[in-house]
Motif scaffolding. Sequence first.
Motif, PDB file in Angstrom:
ATOM      1  N   LEU A   1      47.153  41.859  32.127  1.00  0.00           N
ATOM      2  CA  LEU A   1      47.709  42.664  33.222  1.00  0.00           C
ATOM      3  C   LEU A   1      47.846  41.834  34.503  1.00  0.00           C
ATOM      4  N   LEU A   2      46.818  41.023  34.783  1.00  0.00           N
ATOM      5  CA  LEU A   2      46.872  40.171  35.975  1.00  0.00           C
ATOM      6  C   LEU A   2      47.991  39.133  35.865  1.00  0.00           C
ATOM      7  N   ARG A   3      48.182  38.579  34.677  1.00  0.00           N
ATOM      8  CA  ARG A   3      49.249  37.592  34.480  1.00  0.00           C
ATOM      9  C   ARG A   3      50.616  38.207  34.751  1.00  0.00           C
ATOM     10  N   LYS A   4      50.791  39.458  34.326  1.00  0.00           N
ATOM     11  CA  LYS A   4      52.060  40.149  34.585  1.00  0.00           C
ATOM     12  C   LYS A   4      52.203  40.481  36.062  1.00  0.00           C
ATOM     13  N   LEU A   5      51.071  40.854  36.684  1.00  0.00           N
ATOM     14  CA  LEU A   5      51.097  41.237  38.095  1.00  0.00           C
ATOM     15  C   LEU A   5      51.527  40.081  38.994  1.00  0.00           C
ATOM     16  N   ILE A   6      50.991  38.869  38.725  1.00  0.00           N
ATOM     17  CA  ILE A   6      51.295  37.744  39.610  1.00  0.00           C
ATOM     18  C   ILE A   6      52.726  37.229  39.434  1.00  0.00           C
ATOM     19  N   GLU A   7      53.422  37.719  38.401  1.00  0.00           N
ATOM     20  CA  GLU A   7      54.820  37.339  38.218  1.00  0.00           C
ATOM     21  C   GLU A   7      55.769  38.263  38.970  1.00  0.00           C
ATOM     22  N   GLN A   8      55.230  39.344  39.557  1.00  0.00           N
ATOM     23  CA  GLN A   8      56.077  40.258  40.318  1.00  0.00           C
ATOM     24  C   GLN A   8      56.559  39.566  41.602  1.00  0.00           C
ATOM     25  N   PRO A   9      57.844  39.750  41.975  1.00  0.00           N
ATOM     26  CA  PRO A   9      58.428  39.059  43.135  1.00  0.00           C
ATOM     27  C   PRO A   9      57.616  39.178  44.416  1.00  0.00           C
ATOM     28  N   GLU A  10      57.076  40.360  44.692  1.00  0.00           N
ATOM     29  CA  GLU A  10      56.361  40.554  45.962  1.00  0.00           C
ATOM     30  C   GLU A  10      55.137  39.650  46.060  1.00  0.00           C
ATOM     31  N   TYR A  11      54.452  39.433  44.930  1.00  0.00           N
ATOM     32  CA  TYR A  11      53.243  38.609  44.968  1.00  0.00           C
ATOM     33  C   TYR A  11      53.581  37.123  44.891  1.00  0.00           C
ATOM     34  N   LYS A  12      54.642  36.774  44.177  1.00  0.00           N
ATOM     35  CA  LYS A  12      55.071  35.374  44.126  1.00  0.00           C
ATOM     36  C   LYS A  12      55.548  34.909  45.489  1.00  0.00           C
ATOM     37  N   ASN A  13      55.991  35.872  46.340  1.00  0.00           N
ATOM     38  CA  ASN A  13      56.496  35.531  47.679  1.00  0.00           C
ATOM     39  C   ASN A  13      55.408  35.524  48.740  1.00  0.00           C
ATOM     40  N   GLY A  14      54.145  35.690  48.341  1.00  0.00           N
ATOM     41  CA  GLY A  14      53.063  35.505  49.307  1.00  0.00           C
ATOM     42  C   GLY A  14      52.213  36.706  49.628  1.00  0.00           C
ATOM     43  N   ALA A  15      52.507  37.907  49.060  1.00  0.00           N
ATOM     44  CA  ALA A  15      51.703  39.082  49.352  1.00  0.00           C
ATOM     45  C   ALA A  15      50.335  38.968  48.673  1.00  0.00           C
ATOM     46  N   PHE A  16      49.303  39.574  49.310  1.00  0.00           N
ATOM     47  CA  PHE A  16      47.973  39.580  48.706  1.00  0.00           C
ATOM     48  C   PHE A  16      47.945  40.536  47.521  1.00  0.00           C
ATOM     49  N   LEU A  17      47.218  40.151  46.475  1.00  0.00           N
ATOM     50  CA  LEU A  17      47.027  41.030  45.337  1.00  0.00           C
ATOM     51  C   LEU A  17      46.120  42.195  45.732  1.00  0.00           C
ATOM     52  N   PRO A  18      46.205  43.318  45.018  1.00  0.00           N
ATOM     53  CA  PRO A  18      45.290  44.436  45.292  1.00  0.00           C
ATOM     54  C   PRO A  18      43.839  43.979  45.161  1.00  0.00           C
ATOM     55  N   LYS A  19      42.949  44.581  45.949  1.00  0.00           N
ATOM     56  CA  LYS A  19      41.543  44.211  45.894  1.00  0.00           C
ATOM     57  C   LYS A  19      40.911  44.714  44.597  1.00  0.00           C
ATOM     58  N   GLU A  20      39.785  44.093  44.237  1.00  0.00           N
ATOM     59  CA  GLU A  20      39.104  44.452  42.993  1.00  0.00           C
ATOM     60  C   GLU A  20      38.777  45.937  42.936  1.00  0.00           C
ATOM     61  N   ILE A  21      38.299  46.466  44.056  1.00  0.00           N
ATOM     62  CA  ILE A  21      37.902  47.875  44.059  1.00  0.00           C
ATOM     63  C   ILE A  21      39.101  48.792  43.861  1.00  0.00           C
ATOM     64  N   GLU A  22      40.251  48.391  44.393  1.00  0.00           N
ATOM     65  CA  GLU A  22      41.471  49.187  44.223  1.00  0.00           C
ATOM     66  C   GLU A  22      41.923  49.169  42.774  1.00  0.00           C
ATOM     67  N   LEU A  23      41.912  47.976  42.152  1.00  0.00           N
ATOM     68  CA  LEU A  23      42.303  47.862  40.749  1.00  0.00           C
ATOM     69  C   LEU A  23      41.324  48.615  39.848  1.00  0.00           C
ATOM     70  N   SER A  24      40.038  48.563  40.201  1.00  0.00           N
ATOM     71  CA  SER A  24      39.028  49.239  39.417  1.00  0.00           C
ATOM     72  C   SER A  24      39.265  50.745  39.377  1.00  0.00           C
ATOM     73  N   LYS A  25      39.564  51.336  40.538  1.00  0.00           N
ATOM     74  CA  LYS A  25      39.826  52.777  40.613  1.00  0.00           C
ATOM     75  C   LYS A  25      41.144  53.133  39.929  1.00  0.00           C
ATOM     76  N   LEU A  26      42.153  52.281  40.128  1.00  0.00           N
ATOM     77  CA  LEU A  26      43.479  52.558  39.585  1.00  0.00           C
ATOM     78  C   LEU A  26      43.498  52.508  38.063  1.00  0.00           C
ATOM     79  N   LEU A  27      42.783  51.536  37.487  1.00  0.00           N
ATOM     80  CA  LEU A  27      42.841  51.305  36.042  1.00  0.00           C
ATOM     81  C   LEU A  27      41.643  51.880  35.279  1.00  0.00           C
ATOM     82  N   GLY A  28      40.616  52.298  36.015  1.00  0.00           N
ATOM     83  CA  GLY A  28      39.425  52.814  35.352  1.00  0.00           C
ATOM     84  C   GLY A  28      38.661  51.731  34.625  1.00  0.00           C
ATOM     85  N   ILE A  29      38.671  50.524  35.195  1.00  0.00           N
ATOM     86  CA  ILE A  29      37.999  49.368  34.594  1.00  0.00           C
ATOM     87  C   ILE A  29      36.933  48.871  35.573  1.00  0.00           C
ATOM     88  N   SER A  30      35.826  48.392  35.059  1.00  0.00           N
ATOM     89  CA  SER A  30      34.752  47.924  35.935  1.00  0.00           C
ATOM     90  C   SER A  30      35.197  46.714  36.752  1.00  0.00           C
TER      91      SER A  30
END
Length: 224
Positions: A4-33
Amino acid sequence: MEELLRKLIEQPEYKNGAFLPKEIELSKLLGISRNTIRQAANKLEYEGLIHRKKGVGTKVASKEISTSLSEWHSFTQEMNSKGIPFKNLEIAVSWVKVEKKIANFLNIDPDTKVLKLSRLKGTEEPMVYFESFFQPRIGLTGEEDFSRPLYEILELDYHSVPAISREEIRAGLAGPFANLLTIKKEDPILIRERFVSDPGRRPLEYNVGYYRNDMFAYTIEITR
C-alpha cells in the motif's frame, strides 16, 4: 501495508513533495496497528524510497543519480553502464587563455591558448554542465566529434590514455550556471574538479563539472 505504501508514494501529489499521511492517521484509516505501518515504512526507508524526520514528517525521496569515485572514466560511459540515457544537450568549443591554477596543472605558459570544451548533459532536462581544458601536446584541433565519449577520443584518436584522476569535490551555489541548469541562482550544486593525467603522470585535462544537487549524489566505496 508495504505494498500500500509503495502505491501511495507513486501518487503525483506525493512525488511532487507533499508529506505522506502520519502513522496515526493511516492507522485509524486502515485499521492497522502503528507498529505494522512503522515496519513497512522502515523497509521503504532502507531502500531509499522515503525520507523520515522526527517531528517533521515523511516525504518521498528525490530520485538521485549516483556517480562514483571508482568510475571516473567517461561520464557518458558511466551513465550508460547504469542504463541512464544521457545525451549532450549543448556542445561548444573555443580556444581560450586559462587561469593560473589550470595553467600550472597543464604545465603551460598562462598566455598559451588551449582548447576549451563545454558540454551541457542531461536527459530531457539539463543535469550537469562540464568545462574541459586540454594540454596542447595532445593535438586536439576542435574539429573532433565530441558527441563521442571524450576519453575514447583521447585514447583511440590521439593515443593519450587517461590513467590517473585527482579530484576535488565541494558544495556551491548555482550562480552564473543557474540558467544552464534551469535552477535558481541560490540553489545548491555539487562542484567536482578533475585533474587527469596519463600513465606517466603527464597532465592531459583539467575538468570541472557543475551538478544539480537535486539530481545527483556522489558515492565513495572504501574497501578495507
